[in-house]
Motif scaffolding. Sequence first.
Motif, short mmCIF file in Angstrom:
data_model
loop_
_atom_site.label_atom_id
_atom_site.label_comp_id
_atom_site.label_asym_id
_atom_site.label_seq_id
_atom_site.Cartn_x
_atom_site.Cartn_y
_atom_site.Cartn_z
N ALA A 68 -42.60 -14.93 30.10
CA ALA A 68 -42.81 -14.18 31.35
C ALA A 68 -41.51 -13.55 31.82
O ALA A 68 -41.47 -12.38 32.24
CB ALA A 68 -43.38 -15.11 32.42
N ILE A 69 -40.40 -14.30 31.75
CA ILE A 69 -39.09 -13.76 32.15
C ILE A 69 -38.71 -12.61 31.23
O ILE A 69 -38.23 -11.57 31.68
CB ILE A 69 -38.02 -14.88 32.14
N GLY A 70 -38.92 -12.78 29.94
CA GLY A 70 -38.62 -11.72 28.98
C GLY A 70 -39.43 -10.46 29.25
O GLY A 70 -38.90 -9.34 29.18
N ALA A 71 -40.71 -10.63 29.58
CA ALA A 71 -41.56 -9.47 29.88
C ALA A 71 -41.08 -8.76 31.13
O ALA A 71 -41.03 -7.52 31.18
CB ALA A 71 -43.01 -9.92 30.04
N VAL A 72 -40.69 -9.52 32.15
CA VAL A 72 -40.19 -8.92 33.39
C VAL A 72 -38.88 -8.18 33.12
O VAL A 72 -38.67 -7.06 33.60
CB VAL A 72 -40.01 -10.00 34.49
N VAL A 73 -37.99 -8.77 32.33
CA VAL A 73 -36.72 -8.13 32.00
C VAL A 73 -36.97 -6.84 31.21
O VAL A 73 -36.36 -5.79 31.50
CB VAL A 73 -35.80 -9.10 31.23
N LEU A 74 -37.85 -6.89 30.23
CA LEU A 74 -38.16 -5.69 29.45
C LEU A 74 -38.78 -4.60 30.33
O LEU A 74 -38.43 -3.42 30.20
CB LEU A 74 -39.10 -6.02 28.29
N LEU A 75 -39.66 -4.99 31.22
CA LEU A 75 -40.27 -4.03 32.14
C LEU A 75 -39.21 -3.41 33.05
O LEU A 75 -39.21 -2.19 33.28
CB LEU A 75 -41.38 -4.70 32.96
N ALA A 76 -38.29 -4.23 33.56
CA ALA A 76 -37.22 -3.72 34.42
C ALA A 76 -36.30 -2.78 33.64
O ALA A 76 -35.91 -1.72 34.15
CB ALA A 76 -36.42 -4.88 35.01
N LEU A 77 -35.97 -3.14 32.41
CA LEU A 77 -35.13 -2.27 31.57
C LEU A 77 -35.83 -0.94 31.30
O LEU A 77 -35.20 0.12 31.33
CB LEU A 77 -34.76 -2.97 30.26
N TYR A 78 -37.12 -1.01 31.03
CA TYR A 78 -37.88 0.23 30.80
C TYR A 78 -37.86 1.10 32.05
O TYR A 78 -37.64 2.30 31.98
CB TYR A 78 -39.32 -0.08 30.39
N ALA A 79 -38.09 0.48 33.23
CA ALA A 79 -38.10 1.24 34.48
C ALA A 79 -36.74 1.88 34.74
O ALA A 79 -36.66 3.05 35.13
CB ALA A 79 -38.50 0.33 35.64
N ILE A 80 -35.68 1.14 34.52
CA ILE A 80 -34.34 1.68 34.73
C ILE A 80 -34.05 2.81 33.77
O ILE A 80 -33.55 3.87 34.16
CB ILE A 80 -33.29 0.55 34.60
N THR A 81 -34.36 2.61 32.52
CA THR A 81 -34.12 3.65 31.51
C THR A 81 -34.94 4.90 31.80
O THR A 81 -34.43 6.03 31.71
CB THR A 81 -34.47 3.11 30.10
N THR A 82 -36.19 4.72 32.16
CA THR A 82 -37.05 5.87 32.48
C THR A 82 -36.55 6.60 33.71
O THR A 82 -36.47 7.83 33.73
CB THR A 82 -38.51 5.40 32.68
N TYR A 83 -36.18 5.86 34.74
CA TYR A 83 -35.65 6.47 35.97
C TYR A 83 -34.40 7.29 35.65
O TYR A 83 -34.27 8.44 36.07
CB TYR A 83 -35.36 5.39 37.01
N ASN A 84 -33.48 6.68 34.91
CA ASN A 84 -32.25 7.39 34.56
C ASN A 84 -32.53 8.63 33.71
O ASN A 84 -31.89 9.67 33.88
CB ASN A 84 -31.27 6.46 33.85
N GLY A 85 -33.50 8.54 32.82
CA GLY A 85 -33.88 9.71 32.02
C GLY A 85 -34.44 10.83 32.88
O GLY A 85 -34.14 12.01 32.67
N LEU A 86 -35.26 10.46 33.85
CA LEU A 86 -35.82 11.46 34.77
C LEU A 86 -34.72 12.11 35.60
O LEU A 86 -34.71 13.34 35.79
CB LEU A 86 -36.87 10.83 35.68
N VAL A 87 -33.79 11.33 36.09
CA VAL A 87 -32.67 11.88 36.86
C VAL A 87 -31.85 12.83 35.98
O VAL A 87 -31.48 13.92 36.41
CB VAL A 87 -31.78 10.75 37.43
N GLY A 88 -31.59 12.42 34.75
CA GLY A 88 -30.83 13.27 33.83
C GLY A 88 -31.53 14.59 33.55
O GLY A 88 -30.90 15.65 33.55
N ARG A 89 -32.83 14.55 33.35
CA ARG A 89 -33.58 15.79 33.10
C ARG A 89 -33.64 16.67 34.35
O ARG A 89 -33.55 17.89 34.27
CB ARG A 89 -34.96 15.46 32.58
#
Length: 195
Positions: free
Chosen positions: A9-30
Amino acid sequence: MTMMEVWIAIGAVVLLALYAITTYNGLVGRRNGVRNAFAQISVQLKRRHDLVPNLVAAVRDAMAFERETLEAVVAARGRAISANERATTGGAAERSAALAAERELGAGLGRLLAVVEAYPEIRSGAHVSELTEELRSTENRIAFARQHYNDSIQSYNDRVQMFPSNVIAGMFGFRTEAFFQVDEAETAVPAVSLR
């Protein structure tokens, strides 16, 4: 709940948070890429804005009876400069307004160049010839900058609209941007032969 389930469960939450951060940063970059692409258009538009007064001054005396055309170009240039200044610090609506003002200026320049073409005594001047060639070159640069702008918008809009990045985009208020679209007749620079 076993220790293994807790770690999963912790791993899934961490992966989800990493995905959200990466996606957000990608959107800001674009989104910043779209703004940069518009800034590149602005550089070329500034170049065009600087050429207009020189061209108008070069043909003003010979075209006294075409005063309406000259005044329309000068007024359109003023509106385009003003709209472009607002667009550099504004958002999508200001960029759209600036592009509309530039279309108006482009149409006015097209009419002016058509009038210049109609009068051999005007087009035979070396200064007018240089200015029209410089304007033609600038229009080509603007076309390339517009293409880059639209490419940047497509990349950005794809991320805003595609699943699952659209979930993050919606959560943080990212909105699609409008493409720069112009009728072919508006972008065509009249062929000017100064010989």
